[in-house]
Motif scaffolding. Structure first.
Motif, PDB file in Angstrom:
ATOM      1  N   UNK A 105      10.452  -1.124   1.238  1.00 17.39           N
ATOM      2  CA  UNK A 105       9.755  -1.431   2.477  1.00 17.39           C
ATOM      3  C   UNK A 105       9.457  -0.127   3.220  1.00 17.39           C
ATOM      4  N   UNK A 106       8.248  -0.034   3.787  1.00 12.06           N
ATOM      5  CA  UNK A 106       7.897   1.141   4.560  1.00 12.06           C
ATOM      6  C   UNK A 106       8.884   1.350   5.692  1.00 12.06           C
ATOM      7  N   UNK A 107       9.371   2.559   5.890  1.00  4.32           N
ATOM      8  CA  UNK A 107      10.395   2.804   6.914  1.00  4.32           C
ATOM      9  C   UNK A 107      10.019   2.306   8.301  1.00  4.32           C
ATOM     10  N   UNK A 108       8.733   2.358   8.634  1.00  2.00           N
ATOM     11  CA  UNK A 108       8.306   1.940   9.969  1.00  2.00           C
ATOM     12  C   UNK A 108       8.402   0.431  10.170  1.00  2.00           C
ATOM     13  N   UNK A 109       8.559  -0.330   9.077  1.00  2.00           N
ATOM     14  CA  UNK A 109       8.530  -1.788   9.176  1.00  2.00           C
ATOM     15  C   UNK A 109       9.902  -2.426   8.995  1.00  2.00           C
ATOM     16  N   UNK A 110      10.911  -1.621   8.771  1.00  2.00           N
ATOM     17  CA  UNK A 110      12.255  -2.151   8.541  1.00  2.00           C
ATOM     18  C   UNK A 110      12.768  -2.862   9.807  1.00  2.00           C
ATOM     19  N   UNK A 157       0.858  -1.189   0.000  1.00  2.00           N
ATOM     20  CA  UNK A 157       0.000   0.000   0.000  1.00  2.00           C
ATOM     21  C   UNK A 157       0.888   1.230   0.000  1.00  2.00           C
ATOM     22  N   UNK A 158       0.363   2.325  -0.502  1.00  2.00           N
ATOM     23  CA  UNK A 158       1.107   3.582  -0.476  1.00  2.00           C
ATOM     24  C   UNK A 158       2.420   3.482  -1.252  1.00  2.00           C
ATOM     25  N   UNK A 159       2.472   2.551  -2.224  1.00  2.00           N
ATOM     26  CA  UNK A 159       3.700   2.351  -2.983  1.00  2.00           C
ATOM     27  C   UNK A 159       4.810   1.739  -2.168  1.00  2.00           C
ATOM     28  N   UNK A 160       4.462   1.085  -1.048  1.00  2.00           N
ATOM     29  CA  UNK A 160       5.446   0.490  -0.150  1.00  2.00           C
ATOM     30  C   UNK A 160       5.030  -0.939   0.191  1.00  2.00           C
ATOM     31  N   UNK A 197       5.217  -4.154   3.249  1.00  2.00           N
ATOM     32  CA  UNK A 197       5.372  -4.439   4.679  1.00  2.00           C
ATOM     33  C   UNK A 197       6.655  -5.212   4.952  1.00  2.00           C
ATOM     34  N   UNK A 198       7.217  -5.792   3.925  1.00  2.00           N
ATOM     35  CA  UNK A 198       8.363  -6.692   4.016  1.00  2.00           C
ATOM     36  C   UNK A 198       9.492  -6.164   3.117  1.00  2.00           C
ATOM     37  N   UNK A 199      10.710  -6.651   3.261  1.00  2.00           N
ATOM     38  CA  UNK A 199      11.792  -6.244   2.353  1.00  2.00           C
ATOM     39  C   UNK A 199      11.489  -6.713   0.932  1.00  2.00           C
ATOM     40  N   UNK A 200      11.521  -5.809  -0.022  1.00  2.00           N
ATOM     41  CA  UNK A 200      11.173  -6.146  -1.401  1.00  2.00           C
ATOM     42  C   UNK A 200      12.347  -5.920  -2.334  1.00  2.00           C
ATOM     43  N   UNK A 201      12.387  -6.729  -3.396  1.00  2.00           N
ATOM     44  CA  UNK A 201      13.400  -6.551  -4.421  1.00  2.00           C
ATOM     45  C   UNK A 201      12.849  -5.929  -5.678  1.00  2.00           C
ATOM     46  N   UNK A 202      11.583  -5.495  -5.640  1.00  2.00           N
ATOM     47  CA  UNK A 202      10.922  -4.938  -6.825  1.00  2.00           C
ATOM     48  C   UNK A 202      11.041  -3.419  -6.817  1.00  2.00           C
ATOM     49  N   UNK A 203      11.621  -2.866  -7.848  1.00  2.00           N
ATOM     50  CA  UNK A 203      11.761  -1.422  -7.983  1.00  2.00           C
ATOM     51  C   UNK A 203      10.564  -0.846  -8.738  1.00  2.00           C
ATOM     52  N   UNK A 215      -3.228  -2.037  -5.128  1.00  2.00           N
ATOM     53  CA  UNK A 215      -2.247  -2.006  -6.195  1.00  2.00           C
ATOM     54  C   UNK A 215      -1.991  -0.631  -6.796  1.00  2.00           C
ATOM     55  N   UNK A 216      -2.996   0.200  -6.899  1.00  2.00           N
ATOM     56  CA  UNK A 216      -2.841   1.444  -7.652  1.00  2.00           C
ATOM     57  C   UNK A 216      -2.713   2.701  -6.806  1.00  2.00           C
ATOM     58  N   UNK A 217      -3.062   2.657  -5.529  1.00  2.00           N
ATOM     59  CA  UNK A 217      -2.952   3.850  -4.683  1.00  2.00           C
ATOM     60  C   UNK A 217      -1.540   3.919  -4.124  1.00  2.00           C
ATOM     61  N   UNK A 218      -0.669   4.661  -4.806  1.00  4.35           N
ATOM     62  CA  UNK A 218       0.741   4.674  -4.433  1.00  4.35           C
ATOM     63  C   UNK A 218       1.097   5.812  -3.485  1.00  4.35           C
ATOM     64  N   UNK A 219       0.261   6.815  -3.403  1.00  2.00           N
ATOM     65  CA  UNK A 219       0.491   7.879  -2.427  1.00  2.00           C
ATOM     66  C   UNK A 219      -0.843   8.194  -1.764  1.00  2.00           C
ATOM     67  N   UNK A 220      -1.060   7.588  -0.602  1.00  2.00           N
ATOM     68  CA  UNK A 220      -2.325   7.713   0.111  1.00  2.00           C
ATOM     69  C   UNK A 220      -2.463   9.090   0.745  1.00  2.00           C
ATOM     70  N   UNK A 221      -3.730   9.449   1.006  1.00  2.00           N
ATOM     71  CA  UNK A 221      -4.000  10.754   1.605  1.00  2.00           C
ATOM     72  C   UNK A 221      -3.851  10.727   3.124  1.00  2.00           C
ATOM     73  N   UNK A 222      -3.904   9.520   3.732  1.00  2.00           N
ATOM     74  CA  UNK A 222      -3.941   9.427   5.192  1.00  2.00           C
ATOM     75  C   UNK A 222      -2.618   8.986   5.808  1.00  2.00           C
ATOM     76  N   UNK A 223      -1.576   8.874   5.009  1.00  2.00           N
ATOM     77  CA  UNK A 223      -0.260   8.491   5.523  1.00  2.00           C
ATOM     78  C   UNK A 223       0.814   9.334   4.838  1.00  2.00           C
ATOM     79  N   UNK A 224       2.016   9.303   5.383  1.00  2.00           N
ATOM     80  CA  UNK A 224       3.110  10.061   4.788  1.00  2.00           C
ATOM     81  C   UNK A 224       3.415   9.563   3.378  1.00  2.00           C
ATOM     82  N   UNK A 225       3.695  10.495   2.471  1.00  2.00           N
ATOM     83  CA  UNK A 225       3.982  10.140   1.083  1.00  2.00           C
ATOM     84  C   UNK A 225       5.365   9.521   0.951  1.00  2.00           C
ATOM     85  N   UNK A 226       5.493   8.440   0.159  1.00  2.00           N
ATOM     86  CA  UNK A 226       6.808   7.844  -0.071  1.00  2.00           C
ATOM     87  C   UNK A 226       7.595   8.571  -1.151  1.00  2.00           C
TER      88      UNK A 226
END
Length: 394
Positions: free
Chosen positions: A74-79, A59-62, A64-70, A104-115
């Motif tokens: 991974x969201x900073x809070x979950x590292x 979600x949010x273009x991030x 929850x886990x370490x990802x290898x897909x560019x 899948x498509x909401x890469x910058x949510x309105x209710x969380x910090x933008x990545x």
């Protein structure tokens, strides 16, 4: 503060073979309520009464886990906290299936910090007619499903999820655009329509052509959804795939449907997904007829089955999503339950979404009561109207 406890008074429709496990389900969003997910990951007994967990992992273009897909990360809070693995372990201990959910498509949510993905790959984002994205009633920003690079990146994310160890129990996918503004004016989207129909969206002003364009977008989204689900089934052939879709889709006019373009029932009748999680604000007056409309559609599907039409048992595959907060942050659990009750929707198939950690105990109280009223395993209740009547008590 008024606290409601919901009591199940009526009957539960017996689901068909494609239905999910019986009982209320849970949706968790680590981006909004990380402390709650941590609590459940640390104590599997918190899941008592739930039959399945839908855990948001993309979600949010991030991730929850370490990802290898560019270009994702991974969201900073979950590292370094292994939150996904620990939550999966808690589900295993509790005997609760864990579906990995992806918006899948909401890469910058309105209710969380933008990545900041919009700045990195601006050509990947879908645009409105004015050339902007993420403004007005919907400040979120959406990736373009018409761009091949976007589709490839998201397909790789799902393959990454499907090949995890331990293997996921299922998948829950949201493939939808903004419900507030008509997106589809990016270069990629315009070129796609020009190539297919020799028309440029920016030139469409006639209502008939606009309606036709809305249907075309819906069809393209369905094709893409089928492609993604095909990838998941190749890797996990027996795992259920749940559409996380616009709950009021069939109560909207064509122009509103065309905005989100997530015709989840079409995906179901095509076999891409087996179930649908219906996301809407049930207590709003314009949504109070939604479940009734779906019920009538299901009755027609049973009485007059048509080739290529919706499955006769599709109503039993639908799960109303019950959020505990309105967009402005005010509590709405009781309002949502009351509205669903009045529509005859089955609360025993509801998916509860505690938007913030403070709502957890209220949700547990409701689910405990509902679970007590479920028939014994292997038992059967008398057939009713498919609804689960509920009343709120002090």
């Amino acid at each position: 503060m008024r606290t409601g406890i919901v009591a199940l008074l009526a009957t539960l429709t017996v689901a068909g073979s494609c239905a999910s496990p019986a009982g209320p389900e849970l949706f968790l969003d680590p981006w909004r309520a990380p402390a709650l997910v941590e609590r459940i990951a640390a104590d599997s007994t918190q899941l008592a009464g739930f039959s399945r967990l839908h855990l948001l992992v993309f979600s949010n273009g991030q991730t929850l886990y370490p990802t290898g897909v560019k270009p994702f990360a991974q969201g900073p809070a979950f590292v370094s906290n292994d939150l996904l693995a620990r939550t999966e372990e808690a589900c295993s201990k509790a005997g609760v299936d864990c579906c990995l959910a992806a918006d899948l498509l909401t890469w910058e949510r309105a209710d969380t910090d933008s990545p900041g993905l919009f700045a990195k790959v601006p050509e990947w984002f879908e645009l409105g007619e004015s050339g902007g994205c993420g403004s007005g009633s919907d400040p979120a920003k959406y990736a373009s499903p018409f761009r091949e690079e976007v589709r490839t990146a998201l397909r790789n994310v799902l393959v990454e999820l499907a090949t995890r160890d331990p293997a996921p129990d299922g998948f829950t996918l949201a493939c939808r655009l903004s419900p507030y503004q008509m997106l589809g004016y990016s270069v990629a989207a315009r070129e796609a329509l020009i190539h297919a129909r020799s028309m440029d969206p920016i030139d469409l002003t006639d209502q008939g052509r606009l309606a036709w364009w809305a249907l075309w977008r819906e069809e393209r989204m369905a094709e893409w959804c089928a492609e993604l689900c095909g990838e998941l089934r190749e890797k996990r052939p027996n795992a259920p795939i749940v559409a996380w879709g616009t709950g009021s889709y069939y109560a909207k006019g064509l122009s509103l449907k065309g905005k989100t373009a997530d015709n989840w029932l079409a995906w179901m009748q095509q076999g891409a997904v087996s179930e649908a999680l219906l996301d809407t604000t049930w207590h709003e007056r314009w949504n109070r007829a939604v479940w009734g409309i779906l019920t009538r559609m299901a009755q027609e599907a049973k009485q007059k089955p048509q080739a290529g039409g919706p499955p006769a048992d599709f109503l039993e595959r639908l799960h109303p999503l019950v959020r505990t907060r309105k967009p402005d942050g005010t509590p709405c659990l009781e309002e949502e339950l009351k509205a669903l009750d009045e529509q005859g929707a089955p609360l025993t198939r509801a998916v509860f979404w505690p938007v913030v950690a403070e709502d957890w105990e209220a949700v547990r109280a409701v689910v405990t009561r509902l679970s007590e009223e479920l028939p014994p395993e292997g038992g059967k209740r008398e057939e009713g109207d498919g609804g689960a009547k509920a009343t709120a008590k002090e």
